[in-house]
Design a protein around this motif. Structure first.
Motif, PDB file in Angstrom:
ATOM      1  N   LYS A   3       0.815  -1.214   0.000  1.00 34.06           N
ATOM      2  CA  LYS A   3       0.000   0.000   0.000  1.00 34.06           C
ATOM      3  C   LYS A   3       0.852   1.268   0.000  1.00 34.06           C
ATOM      4  O   LYS A   3       1.839   1.380   0.717  1.00 34.06           O
ATOM      5  CB  LYS A   3      -0.920  -0.008   1.209  1.00 34.06           C
ATOM      6  CG  LYS A   3      -1.954   1.103   1.221  1.00 34.06           C
ATOM      7  CD  LYS A   3      -2.879   0.954   2.421  1.00 34.06           C
ATOM      8  CE  LYS A   3      -3.932   2.051   2.456  1.00 34.06           C
ATOM      9  NZ  LYS A   3      -4.827   1.890   3.639  1.00 34.06           N
ATOM     10  N   ASP A  39       1.624  -3.794 -11.525  1.00 31.74           N
ATOM     11  CA  ASP A  39       0.640  -4.860 -11.709  1.00 31.74           C
ATOM     12  C   ASP A  39       1.258  -5.959 -12.555  1.00 31.74           C
ATOM     13  O   ASP A  39       2.458  -5.934 -12.852  1.00 31.74           O
ATOM     14  CB  ASP A  39      -0.645  -4.325 -12.360  1.00 31.74           C
ATOM     15  CG  ASP A  39      -0.365  -3.517 -13.622  1.00 31.74           C
ATOM     16  OD1 ASP A  39       0.536  -3.917 -14.391  1.00 31.74           O
ATOM     17  OD2 ASP A  39      -1.021  -2.479 -13.839  1.00 31.74           O
ATOM     18  N   LEU A  76      -0.354   7.128  -9.458  1.00 34.35           N
ATOM     19  CA  LEU A  76      -0.790   6.427  -8.252  1.00 34.35           C
ATOM     20  C   LEU A  76      -0.939   7.404  -7.091  1.00 34.35           C
ATOM     21  O   LEU A  76      -0.173   8.358  -6.962  1.00 34.35           O
ATOM     22  CB  LEU A  76       0.214   5.336  -7.892  1.00 34.35           C
ATOM     23  CG  LEU A  76       0.379   4.196  -8.909  1.00 34.35           C
ATOM     24  CD1 LEU A  76       1.481   3.241  -8.452  1.00 34.35           C
ATOM     25  CD2 LEU A  76      -0.936   3.448  -9.094  1.00 34.35           C
ATOM     26  N   ASP A  80      -3.568   3.530  -3.131  1.00 35.90           N
ATOM     27  CA  ASP A  80      -3.268   2.565  -4.190  1.00 35.90           C
ATOM     28  C   ASP A  80      -2.147   1.647  -3.703  1.00 35.90           C
ATOM     29  O   ASP A  80      -1.588   1.846  -2.619  1.00 35.90           O
ATOM     30  CB  ASP A  80      -2.835   3.291  -5.466  1.00 35.90           C
ATOM     31  CG  ASP A  80      -3.970   4.082  -6.109  1.00 35.90           C
ATOM     32  OD1 ASP A  80      -5.133   3.676  -5.920  1.00 35.90           O
ATOM     33  OD2 ASP A  80      -3.685   5.093  -6.772  1.00 35.90           O
TER      34      ASP A  80
END
Length: 293
Positions: A3, A39, A76, A80
Protein backbone atom coordinates in the motif's frame (compact mmCIF):
# COMPACT_ATOMS: atom_id res chain seq x y z
CA UNK A 1 0.07 -5.87 -2.28
CA UNK A 2 2.13 -2.98 -0.95
CA UNK A 3 0.00 0.00 0.00
CA UNK A 4 1.07 3.54 -0.85
CA UNK A 5 0.63 5.65 2.28
CA UNK A 6 1.81 8.93 0.79
CA UNK A 7 2.20 10.21 -2.76
CA UNK A 8 3.71 13.64 -3.36
CA UNK A 9 4.96 15.57 -6.37
CA UNK A 10 8.34 17.07 -5.47
CA UNK A 11 9.07 18.84 -8.74
CA UNK A 12 8.26 18.62 -12.43
CA UNK A 13 8.24 14.89 -13.27
CA UNK A 14 9.70 13.94 -9.87
CA UNK A 15 7.60 12.11 -7.28
CA UNK A 16 7.96 10.73 -3.74
CA UNK A 17 6.02 7.82 -2.24
CA UNK A 18 5.95 6.19 1.18
CA UNK A 19 5.17 2.50 0.76
CA UNK A 20 4.07 0.03 3.42
CA UNK A 21 6.67 -2.75 3.19
CA UNK A 22 7.61 -3.94 6.73
CA UNK A 23 9.97 -6.73 5.75
CA UNK A 24 11.93 -4.50 3.38
CA UNK A 25 12.06 -1.66 5.92
CA UNK A 26 13.32 -4.06 8.59
CA UNK A 27 16.37 -5.07 6.58
CA UNK A 28 17.32 -2.22 4.23
CA UNK A 29 20.42 -0.07 4.53
CA UNK A 30 21.65 3.10 2.78
CA UNK A 31 22.89 2.40 -0.73
CA UNK A 32 20.51 -0.47 -1.46
CA UNK A 33 17.56 -0.45 -3.85
CA UNK A 34 14.15 -2.01 -4.43
CA UNK A 35 12.30 -3.21 -7.51
CA UNK A 36 8.69 -2.07 -7.85
CA UNK A 37 6.01 -3.38 -10.17
CA UNK A 38 2.56 -1.84 -10.43
CA UNK A 39 0.64 -4.86 -11.71
CA UNK A 40 0.95 -8.09 -13.70
CA UNK A 41 1.73 -6.22 -16.92
CA UNK A 42 3.84 -3.53 -15.31
CA UNK A 43 7.55 -3.06 -15.94
CA UNK A 44 10.06 -3.92 -13.21
CA UNK A 45 11.54 -0.62 -12.04
CA UNK A 46 14.68 -0.52 -9.84
CA UNK A 47 14.74 2.47 -7.48
CA UNK A 48 17.34 3.40 -4.89
CA UNK A 49 15.88 3.66 -1.38
CA UNK A 50 15.44 7.27 -0.29
CA UNK A 51 14.42 6.62 3.33
CA UNK A 52 12.97 3.97 5.60
CA UNK A 53 11.24 3.72 8.97
CA UNK A 54 11.70 0.35 10.61
CA UNK A 55 9.09 0.97 13.32
CA UNK A 56 6.42 2.18 10.92
CA UNK A 57 7.41 -0.47 8.36
CA UNK A 58 7.65 2.02 5.50
CA UNK A 59 10.10 2.63 2.68
CA UNK A 60 10.36 5.93 0.81
CA UNK A 61 11.08 5.97 -2.91
CA UNK A 62 11.68 8.88 -5.26
CA UNK A 63 11.42 8.54 -9.02
CA UNK A 64 11.46 10.64 -12.16
CA UNK A 65 9.24 10.13 -15.19
CA UNK A 66 11.46 8.73 -17.94
CA UNK A 67 9.06 6.47 -19.83
CA UNK A 68 5.62 4.95 -20.03
CA UNK A 69 5.88 2.90 -16.82
CA UNK A 70 7.04 5.76 -14.62
CA UNK A 71 4.41 7.97 -16.25
CA UNK A 72 1.75 5.48 -15.13
CA UNK A 73 3.36 5.24 -11.72
CA UNK A 74 3.13 9.00 -11.24
CA UNK A 75 -0.66 8.67 -11.32
CA UNK A 76 -0.79 6.43 -8.25
CA UNK A 77 -2.20 8.00 -5.11
CA UNK A 78 -2.26 7.26 -1.38
CA UNK A 79 -4.41 4.18 -0.94
CA UNK A 80 -3.27 2.57 -4.19
CA UNK A 81 -0.78 -0.29 -4.06
CA UNK A 82 2.12 -1.93 -5.86
CA UNK A 83 1.74 -5.58 -6.75
CA UNK A 84 5.44 -6.20 -6.09
CA UNK A 85 7.93 -4.32 -3.93
CA UNK A 86 11.09 -6.41 -3.76
CA UNK A 87 14.18 -5.70 -1.71
CA UNK A 88 16.49 -4.75 -0.30
CA UNK A 89 18.73 -5.51 -3.28
CA UNK A 90 22.30 -4.61 -4.16
CA UNK A 91 25.12 -3.93 -1.73
CA UNK A 92 24.80 -1.38 1.10
CA UNK A 93 27.13 1.60 1.28
CA UNK A 94 30.61 0.51 2.33
CA UNK A 95 30.68 2.63 5.50
CA UNK A 96 27.68 0.72 6.90
CA UNK A 97 29.82 -2.41 7.07
CA UNK A 98 33.00 -0.75 8.34
CA UNK A 99 34.26 -0.12 11.85
CA UNK A 100 32.29 2.85 13.17
CA UNK A 101 35.29 4.48 14.84
CA UNK A 102 37.19 4.39 11.55
CA UNK A 103 34.23 5.97 9.76
CA UNK A 104 34.04 8.67 12.43
CA UNK A 105 37.70 9.44 11.84
CA UNK A 106 37.11 10.41 8.22
CA UNK A 107 35.85 13.66 6.72
CA UNK A 108 33.06 12.97 4.21
CA UNK A 109 31.77 15.11 1.36
CA UNK A 110 28.49 14.09 -0.30
CA UNK A 111 27.63 15.44 -3.74
CA UNK A 112 24.09 15.05 -5.08
CA UNK A 113 22.83 15.97 -8.52
CA UNK A 114 19.15 16.17 -9.45
CA UNK A 115 17.23 13.02 -8.48
CA UNK A 116 20.53 11.71 -7.05
CA UNK A 117 19.63 13.73 -3.96
CA UNK A 118 17.23 10.92 -3.01
CA UNK A 119 19.84 8.14 -2.55
CA UNK A 120 22.28 10.58 -0.95
CA UNK A 121 19.77 11.47 1.77
CA UNK A 122 19.69 8.10 3.63
CA UNK A 123 23.48 8.03 3.66
CA UNK A 124 23.74 11.49 5.18
CA UNK A 125 20.94 10.60 7.61
CA UNK A 126 22.89 7.50 8.69
CA UNK A 127 25.91 9.69 9.33
CA UNK A 128 23.84 12.10 11.43
CA UNK A 129 22.35 9.24 13.47
CA UNK A 130 25.87 8.02 14.25
CA UNK A 131 27.12 11.43 15.34
CA UNK A 132 29.05 12.28 12.18
CA UNK A 133 28.75 15.74 10.61
CA UNK A 134 29.28 15.80 6.86
CA UNK A 135 29.31 18.44 4.16
CA UNK A 136 26.71 18.06 1.44
CA UNK A 137 26.52 19.70 -1.98
CA UNK A 138 23.20 19.54 -3.83
CA UNK A 139 23.00 20.66 -7.43
CA UNK A 140 19.99 21.13 -9.69
CA UNK A 141 19.28 22.68 -13.08
CA UNK A 142 17.12 25.34 -11.43
CA UNK A 143 15.24 26.10 -8.22
CA UNK A 144 12.08 24.33 -9.41
CA UNK A 145 13.96 21.02 -9.80
CA UNK A 146 15.65 21.14 -6.40
CA UNK A 147 14.28 18.37 -4.15
CA UNK A 148 14.43 17.36 -0.47
CA UNK A 149 16.11 20.60 0.62
CA UNK A 150 14.43 20.77 4.05
CA UNK A 151 15.05 17.08 4.76
CA UNK A 152 18.70 17.44 3.83
CA UNK A 153 19.13 20.52 6.01
CA UNK A 154 18.05 18.47 9.03
CA UNK A 155 20.80 15.88 8.60
CA UNK A 156 23.70 17.68 6.89
CA UNK A 157 26.44 19.31 8.90
CA UNK A 158 26.81 21.94 6.18
CA UNK A 159 24.58 22.14 3.11
CA UNK A 160 25.71 23.89 -0.07
CA UNK A 161 23.23 24.39 -2.90
CA UNK A 162 23.99 25.37 -6.46
CA UNK A 163 21.85 25.72 -9.57
CA UNK A 164 23.00 25.62 -13.18
CA UNK A 165 21.10 28.81 -14.04
CA UNK A 166 21.69 30.66 -10.78
CA UNK A 167 17.97 30.78 -9.95
CA UNK A 168 18.64 29.73 -6.35
CA UNK A 169 21.52 30.35 -3.90
CA UNK A 170 24.44 30.34 -6.36
CA UNK A 171 25.12 29.75 -10.04
CA UNK A 172 27.39 26.96 -11.16
CA UNK A 173 28.08 23.25 -11.17
CA UNK A 174 28.70 21.03 -8.14
CA UNK A 175 32.35 20.83 -9.20
CA UNK A 176 32.63 24.61 -8.71
CA UNK A 177 31.52 24.18 -5.09
CA UNK A 178 34.01 21.36 -4.51
CA UNK A 179 36.82 23.56 -5.80
CA UNK A 180 35.74 26.42 -3.53
CA UNK A 181 35.52 24.23 -0.42
CA UNK A 182 38.97 22.76 -0.99
CA UNK A 183 40.41 26.21 -1.75
CA UNK A 184 39.00 27.38 1.58
CA UNK A 185 41.10 24.76 3.35
CA UNK A 186 38.59 21.96 3.76
CA UNK A 187 40.09 18.48 3.69
CA UNK A 188 38.04 15.44 2.69
CA UNK A 189 38.99 11.80 3.06
CA UNK A 190 36.05 10.47 1.05
CA UNK A 191 33.63 11.92 -1.49
CA UNK A 192 30.34 10.23 -2.34
CA UNK A 193 28.80 11.47 -5.59
CA UNK A 194 25.39 10.40 -6.90
CA UNK A 195 23.53 11.91 -9.83
CA UNK A 196 23.51 11.97 -13.63
CA UNK A 197 26.32 10.00 -15.26
CA UNK A 198 27.93 13.09 -16.75
CA UNK A 199 27.94 14.80 -13.35
CA UNK A 200 29.57 11.83 -11.65
CA UNK A 201 32.17 11.63 -14.41
CA UNK A 202 33.31 15.22 -13.94
CA UNK A 203 33.17 15.04 -10.14
CA UNK A 204 35.48 12.01 -10.34
CA UNK A 205 37.79 13.77 -12.79
CA UNK A 206 38.14 16.64 -10.31
CA UNK A 207 38.45 14.55 -7.14
CA UNK A 208 41.12 12.42 -8.79
CA UNK A 209 43.14 15.58 -9.37
CA UNK A 210 42.48 16.58 -5.75
CA UNK A 211 43.38 13.06 -4.55
CA UNK A 212 40.03 12.54 -2.81
CA UNK A 213 38.82 8.90 -2.97
CA UNK A 214 35.33 8.93 -4.50
CA UNK A 215 32.39 6.55 -4.46
CA UNK A 216 29.66 6.74 -7.11
CA UNK A 217 26.31 4.98 -7.56
CA UNK A 218 25.64 3.41 -10.95
CA UNK A 219 21.92 3.09 -10.28
CA UNK A 220 21.10 5.32 -13.31
CA UNK A 221 22.05 2.52 -15.74
CA UNK A 222 20.07 -0.28 -14.06
CA UNK A 223 17.06 -1.78 -15.87
CA UNK A 224 16.22 -5.28 -14.64
CA UNK A 225 17.92 -5.10 -11.25
CA UNK A 226 18.90 -8.80 -11.05
CA UNK A 227 21.95 -9.10 -13.30
CA UNK A 228 19.99 -10.84 -16.05
CA UNK A 229 19.49 -8.18 -18.71
CA UNK A 230 23.03 -6.87 -18.99
CA UNK A 231 21.96 -3.24 -19.15
CA UNK A 232 24.12 -2.20 -16.21
CA UNK A 233 27.28 -3.98 -17.35
CA UNK A 234 30.27 -1.71 -16.87
CA UNK A 235 34.03 -1.80 -16.52
CA UNK A 236 35.54 -0.96 -13.14
CA UNK A 237 39.30 -1.07 -12.86
CA UNK A 238 39.49 -3.16 -16.02
CA UNK A 239 37.03 -5.75 -14.67
CA UNK A 240 33.45 -6.40 -15.81
CA UNK A 241 30.89 -5.58 -13.10
CA UNK A 242 27.11 -5.30 -12.97
CA UNK A 243 25.67 -2.36 -11.04
CA UNK A 244 22.65 -4.27 -9.73
CA UNK A 245 24.47 -7.24 -8.18
CA UNK A 246 28.02 -5.96 -7.61
CA UNK A 247 26.98 -2.42 -6.67
CA UNK A 248 25.32 -0.08 -7.18
CA UNK A 249 28.26 1.76 -5.58
CA UNK A 250 31.81 1.61 -6.95
CA UNK A 251 35.14 3.37 -6.79
CA UNK A 252 34.44 6.30 -9.09
CA UNK A 253 38.08 6.68 -10.11
CA UNK A 254 38.02 3.16 -11.56
CA UNK A 255 34.71 3.41 -13.45
CA UNK A 256 34.93 3.77 -17.23
CA UNK A 257 32.22 6.42 -17.56
CA UNK A 258 32.66 7.01 -21.28
CA UNK A 259 32.13 3.32 -22.01
CA UNK A 260 29.14 3.12 -19.64
CA UNK A 261 27.41 6.14 -21.17
CA UNK A 262 28.00 4.96 -24.73
CA UNK A 263 26.76 1.50 -23.83
CA UNK A 264 23.67 2.95 -22.14
CA UNK A 265 22.68 4.66 -25.39
CA UNK A 266 23.32 1.53 -27.46
CA UNK A 267 21.21 -0.62 -25.15
CA UNK A 268 18.11 1.45 -25.86
CA UNK A 269 17.71 0.04 -29.39
CA UNK A 270 17.24 -3.52 -30.62
CA UNK A 271 20.14 -3.13 -33.02
CA UNK A 272 22.32 -1.80 -30.23
CA UNK A 273 21.48 -4.69 -27.91
CA UNK A 274 22.30 -7.18 -30.66
CA UNK A 275 25.64 -5.48 -31.25
CA UNK A 276 26.48 -5.50 -27.53
CA UNK A 277 25.62 -9.19 -27.30
CA UNK A 278 27.89 -9.99 -30.23
CA UNK A 279 30.77 -7.96 -28.81
CA UNK A 280 30.48 -9.04 -25.18
CA UNK A 281 29.71 -12.72 -25.61
CA UNK A 282 29.24 -14.65 -22.36
CA UNK A 283 29.89 -11.57 -20.24
CA UNK A 284 26.91 -9.76 -21.80
CA UNK A 285 24.27 -11.49 -19.63
CA UNK A 286 21.17 -12.34 -21.67
CA UNK A 287 17.70 -12.96 -20.33
CA UNK A 288 16.17 -9.54 -20.79
CA UNK A 289 13.81 -10.84 -23.44
CA UNK A 290 15.26 -8.44 -26.00
CA UNK A 291 18.34 -10.34 -27.10
CA UNK A 292 16.61 -13.18 -29.01
CA UNK A 293 18.13 -15.83 -26.72
Amino acid sequence: MYKILKAEKLAEKIFLMDVEAPRVAKSCQPGEFVIVKMDEKGERIPLTICDFDREAGTVTIVFQIVGASTQRMSGLQAGDAFQDFVGPLGQPSEFVKENLEEVKGRRYLFVAGGVGTAPVYPQVKWMKEHGIDVDVIVGAKNKELLILEDMMKEVAGNLYITTDDGSYVRKGMVTDVIKDLVAQGNHYDVCVAIGPMIMMKFVCKLTKELEIPTIVSMNPIMVDGTGMCGACRLTVGGEVKFACVDGPEFDGHLVNFDEAMKRQQMYKTEEGRAMLKAIEGESHHGGCGNCND
